[in-house]
Scaffold this motif. Structure first.
Motif, mmCIF file in Angstrom:
data_model
loop_
_atom_site.group_PDB
_atom_site.id
_atom_site.type_symbol
_atom_site.label_atom_id
_atom_site.label_comp_id
_atom_site.label_asym_id
_atom_site.label_seq_id
_atom_site.Cartn_x
_atom_site.Cartn_y
_atom_site.Cartn_z
ATOM 1 N N GLY A 60 0.714 -1.085 0.054
ATOM 2 C CA GLY A 60 -0.139 -0.115 0.111
ATOM 3 C C GLY A 60 0.928 1.229 0.054
ATOM 4 N N HIS A 61 0.248 2.357 0.124
ATOM 5 C CA HIS A 61 1.066 3.797 0.151
ATOM 6 C C HIS A 61 0.991 4.244 1.632
ATOM 7 N N ARG A 109 -5.591 -0.899 -0.601
ATOM 8 C CA ARG A 109 -4.114 -0.674 -0.462
ATOM 9 C C ARG A 109 -3.827 -0.335 -1.903
ATOM 10 N N GLN A 110 -4.460 -0.493 -2.948
ATOM 11 C CA GLN A 110 -4.117 -0.003 -4.115
ATOM 12 C C GLN A 110 -4.127 1.412 -4.412
ATOM 13 N N VAL A 111 -5.034 2.081 -3.534
ATOM 14 C CA VAL A 111 -5.276 3.438 -3.834
ATOM 15 C C VAL A 111 -4.193 4.544 -3.039
ATOM 16 N N GLY A 125 -8.823 7.140 0.943
ATOM 17 C CA GLY A 125 -9.386 6.116 0.591
ATOM 18 C C GLY A 125 -8.124 4.768 0.455
ATOM 19 N N GLY A 126 -6.837 5.148 0.768
ATOM 20 C CA GLY A 126 -5.844 4.236 0.605
ATOM 21 C C GLY A 126 -5.874 3.498 2.009
ATOM 22 N N LEU A 127 -4.792 2.181 1.999
ATOM 23 C CA LEU A 127 -4.690 1.687 3.255
ATOM 24 C C LEU A 127 -3.068 1.061 3.233
ATOM 25 N N TYR A 128 -2.556 1.417 4.285
ATOM 26 C CA TYR A 128 -1.036 0.853 4.370
ATOM 27 C C TYR A 128 -1.074 -0.467 5.390
#
Ligand code: URA
Length: 260
Positions: free
Chosen positions: A106-107, A149-151, A155-158
């Motif tokens: 993820g980011h 996790r792709q975002v 809306g992201g997930l690490y």
């Protein structure tokens, strides 16, 4: 002997070796190591008259691995430096048996950071956390509250784990392994600086809160490095106990509300 039994014994033995990480045959023909000739006894060294006592070697000083990991982690000024310091850390025995180093996925700019336990077989093979069955469930759970996790960005997930190397046969992390790796995870959280930390299961709780008892702890906000931290049932537990998904859903809604 029943030949089919021998065959299935051999298949089971082979599966076991693959599970341990064996991925190639070294010799062209098998060697029966139980049937090798006994090695010749070693010749005794000639005894010289003793003139002087051998110097006594001082015992090697015990290494304080927690102090070393703390020093390395705290001096890491960026995610890249932290990653390299952890990858190069030689004091954790798990490293010798693992196929890959598993740092994160993820980011790191995501608002939510998940901390799991340790890589399993699929994660060890791919070098990414939560990619097996439990990881697929984790993705579905967070997708239900709009996190992925792709975002990159909102809306992201690490995602990371307490341990970056797979324990043999997926055994539980030992307390000393959690203690040794905990400074790296803490620094990882500081550098990612998420709004919310999710502690997946008992080992993440022991590693970062020093307490376990996920059935009582889940659903109640805790504090990790000044950040709200939500203990949740681990997705591997949810796969074995689907009835507990109800509580996991309540915890996800609580996280969503916290994000606003
Ligand atoms: N379980 C974990 O805690 N982490 C993983 O990466 C996979 C399974």
């Amino acid at each position: 002997m029943d030949e089919s039994l021998e065959y299935w014994d051999a298949v089971a033995a082979l599966d076991w070796q693959v599970e341990l990480g064996a991925d190639e045959a070294i010799l062209d023909v098998p060697v029966d190591r139980f049937d090798l000739p006994a090695p010749a006894p070693k010749p005794k060294p000639a005894t010289a008259p003793v003139t002087q006592a051998a110097p006594v070697q001082p015992a090697a000083p015990a290494v304080d691995t927690v102090a070393i990991s703390k020093q390395l982690a705290e001096s890491a000024g960026s995610m890249e430096v932290l990653r390299a310091a952890l990858e190069g850390f030689e004091h954790c025995e798990l490293k010798r048996g693992a196929r890959n180093f598993v740092f994160s996925d993820g980011h790191s700019s995501a608002r939510v950071m998940v901390v799991g336990e340790a890589p399993g077989r699929d994660e060890d093979q791919q070098g990414k956390p939560f990619v097996g069955r439990a990881g697929q469930l984790l993705d579905k759970m967070f997708a239900a509250i709009g996190l992925d996790r792709q975002v990159d960005g909102a809306g992201g997930l690490y995602i990371t784990n307490m341990l970056p190397w797979r324990p043999p046969q997926n055994r539980d992390p030992k307390p000393e392994e959690l203690a040794m790796m905990q400074p790296f995870t803490r620094r990882h959280i500081e550098l990612a600086n998420p709004d919310v930390v999710v502690l997946m299961g008992n080992h993440a709780c022991s590693g970062l809160l020093g307490r376990r008892g996920i059935t009582r702890m889940r659903g109640n906000w805790e504090d990790v490095l000044g950040k709200p931290a939500m203990p949740m049932f681990h997705p591997a537990y949810l796969l074995r106990n689907p009835a507990a998904k109800r509580e996991a859903w309540a915890d996800l809604l609580e996280i969503k509300a916290r994000l606003g």
